[in-house]
Design a protein around this motif. Sequence first.
Motif, PDB file in Angstrom:
ATOM      1  N   VAL A  85       0.899  -0.973   0.129  1.00 18.68           N
ATOM      2  CA  VAL A  85      -0.055  -0.347   0.438  1.00 18.68           C
ATOM      3  C   VAL A  85       1.102   1.545   0.178  1.00 18.68           C
ATOM      4  CG1 VAL A  85      -1.728  -1.253   0.958  1.00 18.68           C
ATOM      5  CG2 VAL A  85       0.400   0.099   2.590  1.00 18.68           C
ATOM      6  N   PRO A  86       0.082   2.939  -0.577  1.00 21.78           N
ATOM      7  CA  PRO A  86       1.247   3.689  -0.329  1.00 21.78           C
ATOM      8  C   PRO A  86       1.888   3.569   1.509  1.00 21.78           C
ATOM      9  CG  PRO A  86      -0.952   3.903  -1.698  1.00 21.78           C
ATOM     10  CD  PRO A  86      -1.326   2.711  -1.074  1.00 21.78           C
ATOM     11  N   VAL A  87       3.038   3.952   1.435  1.00 21.51           N
ATOM     12  CA  VAL A  87       3.995   4.163   2.358  1.00 21.51           C
ATOM     13  C   VAL A  87       3.333   5.062   3.681  1.00 21.51           C
ATOM     14  CG1 VAL A  87       5.707   3.755   1.373  1.00 21.51           C
ATOM     15  CG2 VAL A  87       5.217   5.840   1.315  1.00 21.51           C
ATOM     16  N   GLY A  88       2.033   6.284   3.678  1.00 18.46           N
ATOM     17  CA  GLY A  88       2.076   6.700   3.974  1.00 18.46           C
ATOM     18  C   GLY A  88       0.263   5.977   4.846  1.00 18.46           C
ATOM     19  N   SER A  89       0.170   4.622   4.450  1.00 22.92           N
ATOM     20  CA  SER A  89      -1.361   3.979   5.066  1.00 22.92           C
ATOM     21  C   SER A  89      -0.136   2.902   5.503  1.00 22.92           C
ATOM     22  CB  SER A  89      -1.966   3.141   3.936  1.00 22.92           C
ATOM     23  OG  SER A  89      -2.209   4.101   2.558  1.00 22.92           O
ATOM     24  N   SER A  90       0.779   2.495   5.800  1.00 22.91           N
ATOM     25  CA  SER A  90       1.440   0.973   6.436  1.00 22.91           C
ATOM     26  C   SER A  90       1.251   1.223   7.592  1.00 22.91           C
ATOM     27  CB  SER A  90       3.067   1.551   5.948  1.00 22.91           C
ATOM     28  OG  SER A  90       3.889   1.434   5.100  1.00 22.91           O
ATOM     29  N   GLY A  91       1.186   1.750   8.460  1.00 21.77           N
ATOM     30  CA  GLY A  91       0.657   1.991  10.725  1.00 21.77           C
ATOM     31  C   GLY A  91      -0.538   1.904  10.581  1.00 21.77           C
ATOM     32  N   MET A  92      -1.556   2.339   9.588  1.00 22.10           N
ATOM     33  CA  MET A  92      -2.980   1.759   9.627  1.00 22.10           C
ATOM     34  C   MET A  92      -3.233   0.031   9.521  1.00 22.10           C
ATOM     35  SD  MET A  92      -6.063   3.484   7.207  1.00 22.10           S
ATOM     36  CE  MET A  92      -5.509   2.647   5.805  1.00 22.10           C
ATOM     37  N   VAL A  93      -2.446  -0.076   8.411  1.00 17.00           N
ATOM     38  CA  VAL A  93      -2.754  -1.387   8.025  1.00 17.00           C
ATOM     39  C   VAL A  93      -2.384  -2.591   9.493  1.00 17.00           C
ATOM     40  CG1 VAL A  93      -2.268  -2.885   6.362  1.00 17.00           C
ATOM     41  CG2 VAL A  93      -3.146  -0.990   5.781  1.00 17.00           C
ATOM     42  N   ALA A  94      -1.184  -1.712   9.299  1.00 14.65           N
ATOM     43  CA  ALA A  94      -0.623  -2.573  10.547  1.00 14.65           C
ATOM     44  C   ALA A  94      -1.296  -2.845  12.302  1.00 14.65           C
ATOM     45  CB  ALA A  94       1.067  -1.920  10.941  1.00 14.65           C
ATOM     46  N   GLU A  95      -1.883  -1.289  12.220  1.00 11.39           N
ATOM     47  CA  GLU A  95      -3.061  -1.920  13.186  1.00 11.39           C
ATOM     48  C   GLU A  95      -3.969  -2.427  13.575  1.00 11.39           C
ATOM     49  OE1 GLU A  95      -4.418   1.335  16.287  1.00 11.39           O
ATOM     50  OE2 GLU A  95      -4.510   2.519  13.740  1.00 11.39           O
ATOM     51  N   ALA A 144       8.734   3.494  11.196  1.00 11.51           N
ATOM     52  CA  ALA A 144       8.297   4.166  12.631  1.00 11.51           C
ATOM     53  C   ALA A 144       6.706   4.014  12.786  1.00 11.51           C
ATOM     54  CB  ALA A 144       8.888   5.118  12.029  1.00 11.51           C
ATOM     55  N   GLN A 145       5.644   3.804  11.503  1.00  4.32           N
ATOM     56  CA  GLN A 145       4.538   3.444  11.596  1.00  4.32           C
ATOM     57  C   GLN A 145       4.230   1.891  12.129  1.00  4.32           C
ATOM     58  OE1 GLN A 145       2.755   5.018   7.841  1.00  4.32           O
ATOM     59  NE2 GLN A 145       4.569   4.889   7.740  1.00  4.32           N
ATOM     60  N   MET A 146       5.149   0.937  12.158  1.00  2.00           N
ATOM     61  CA  MET A 146       4.846  -0.791  11.712  1.00  2.00           C
ATOM     62  C   MET A 146       4.375  -1.439  13.133  1.00  2.00           C
ATOM     63  SD  MET A 146       4.886  -2.066   7.903  1.00  2.00           S
ATOM     64  CE  MET A 146       3.739  -3.261   7.792  1.00  2.00           C
ATOM     65  N   GLN A 147       6.243  -1.116  13.226  1.00  2.00           N
ATOM     66  CA  GLN A 147       6.677  -1.495  14.192  1.00  2.00           C
ATOM     67  C   GLN A 147       6.057  -1.738  15.249  1.00  2.00           C
ATOM     68  OE1 GLN A 147      11.201  -0.430  15.193  1.00  2.00           O
ATOM     69  NE2 GLN A 147      11.026  -2.856  15.624  1.00  2.00           N
ATOM     70  N   PRO A 148       5.327  -0.683  16.229  1.00  2.00           N
ATOM     71  CA  PRO A 148       5.116  -0.553  17.566  1.00  2.00           C
ATOM     72  C   PRO A 148       2.893  -1.183  17.458  1.00  2.00           C
ATOM     73  CG  PRO A 148       5.466   1.550  16.277  1.00  2.00           C
ATOM     74  CD  PRO A 148       5.742   1.130  15.211  1.00  2.00           C
ATOM     75  N   HIS A 149       3.466  -1.769  16.213  1.00  2.00           N
ATOM     76  CA  HIS A 149       1.781  -2.408  16.114  1.00  2.00           C
ATOM     77  C   HIS A 149       2.409  -3.618  16.303  1.00  2.00           C
ATOM     78  CE1 HIS A 149      -0.283   0.972  15.458  1.00  2.00           C
ATOM     79  NE2 HIS A 149       0.236   1.659  14.600  1.00  2.00           N
ATOM     80  N   VAL A 150       3.471  -4.244  15.931  1.00  2.00           N
ATOM     81  CA  VAL A 150       3.831  -5.949  15.566  1.00  2.00           C
ATOM     82  C   VAL A 150       3.542  -6.724  16.929  1.00  2.00           C
ATOM     83  CG1 VAL A 150       5.542  -7.667  14.642  1.00  2.00           C
ATOM     84  CG2 VAL A 150       4.782  -5.479  13.469  1.00  2.00           C
ATOM     85  N   PRO A 151       3.194  -7.701  16.852  1.00  2.00           N
ATOM     86  CA  PRO A 151       3.142  -8.191  18.268  1.00  2.00           C
ATOM     87  C   PRO A 151       3.997  -9.471  18.326  1.00  2.00           C
ATOM     88  CG  PRO A 151       1.411  -9.718  16.971  1.00  2.00           C
ATOM     89  CD  PRO A 151       2.104  -8.340  15.752  1.00  2.00           C
ATOM     90  N   GLU A 152       4.532 -10.173  19.742  1.00  2.00           N
ATOM     91  CA  GLU A 152       5.330 -11.002  20.114  1.00  2.00           C
ATOM     92  C   GLU A 152       5.064 -12.224  18.882  1.00  2.00           C
ATOM     93  OE1 GLU A 152       9.376 -11.551  21.866  1.00  2.00           O
ATOM     94  OE2 GLU A 152       7.975  -9.322  22.525  1.00  2.00           O
ATOM     95  N   GLY A 153       6.111 -12.831  18.851  1.00  2.00           N
ATOM     96  CA  GLY A 153       6.320 -13.729  17.601  1.00  2.00           C
ATOM     97  C   GLY A 153       6.201 -14.035  16.552  1.00  2.00           C
ATOM     98  N   VAL A 154       6.044 -12.195  16.072  1.00  2.00           N
ATOM     99  CA  VAL A 154       5.695 -12.225  14.485  1.00  2.00           C
ATOM    100  C   VAL A 154       6.601 -11.524  13.644  1.00  2.00           C
ATOM    101  CG1 VAL A 154       4.384 -10.565  12.230  1.00  2.00           C
ATOM    102  CG2 VAL A 154       3.186 -12.257  14.672  1.00  2.00           C
ATOM    103  N   HIS A 155       7.298 -11.873  12.772  1.00  2.00           N
ATOM    104  CA  HIS A 155       9.047 -11.599  11.968  1.00  2.00           C
ATOM    105  C   HIS A 155       8.494 -10.285  11.129  1.00  2.00           C
ATOM    106  CE1 HIS A 155      10.474 -15.461  13.685  1.00  2.00           C
ATOM    107  NE2 HIS A 155       9.143 -15.647  13.522  1.00  2.00           N
TER     108      HIS A 155
END
Length: 309
Positions: free
Chosen positions: A74-84, A108-119
């Motif tokens: 997706v466009p990079v500006g939407s990455s955080g929303m998708v990750a959440e 910066a957008q995606m990493q805070p939402h990534v749960p433990e155990g997901v690569h």
Amino acid sequence: MSGILFDRITLIGIGLIGSSIARDIRDKGLAGEVVISTRSETTLKRAEELGLGDRYLTSAAEAVKGADLVIVSVPVGSSGMVAEQIAPHLKPGAILTDVGSTKASVIAQMQPHVPEGVHFIPGHPLAGTEKSGPDAGFSGLFKGRWCIFTPLPDTDPEALSRLRDFWAALGSRIDEMDPLHHDKVLAIVSHLPHIIAYNIVGTADDLETVTESEVIKYSASGFRDFTRLAASDPTMWRDICMHNKDAILEMLARFSEDLSSLQRAIRWGEGDKLFELFSRTRTIRRSIVEAGQDVDAPDFGRHALDPKS
């Protein structure tokens, strides 16, 4: 046929890159099942008509359930929303990656939402055309092109190896970079050329002494090649400019300095300086061809690179 690498792959976003990945997965038999998700019902229906996947969902959260590999396109500006949206539904051990042209911002957008155990392994395939949408994709888009990973310090080596194998099966050459270094490199080799192209085409459009018909009629010169870059997806390039602004502004400043130097050489008739610059840049072009990143053919190899040819 490369054989199944993942039991279930979910593609979030099915534009040029996503649909090209889907075609390669299908043609090479890389997944037991491909799930496709996009917010647009029209786009999703078209992806189904093209037979790009096995299941089609507008809900990204539903689409990632049980997936072994999730590719966010997706466009990079939407990455955080998708990750959440997808984070609570990712299964432990899944690999999450993206294809965005900026990496520090995406992390910066995606990493805070990534749960433990997901690569989470950020990635960027350096391939594409000016076209967009599911119809724009084609098998072989990534053949011989670079795919750059920007792994995080705690990236699982086995997960990284599996993702490398996947992109290698698509025909990509693999490299790894620090995210900030990636963004600086892409600012000069991709982002700045597109920005210059948008600006030149916009300038031509604004010229009162040149009519639109003349711009179109005589564009079989260098201007035509700028219009190809300037035809790229506006949403994607808006987001790139907003999310890699520091590196882009740095390269724009350097470009402005060099442009002023070129302007002085032309004004004062400094032919030696002009010849030296043009000779040096010609060598760069030859190096790109020798590296296999383009073809030295008439019409810039357009016909040779056309997947329909």
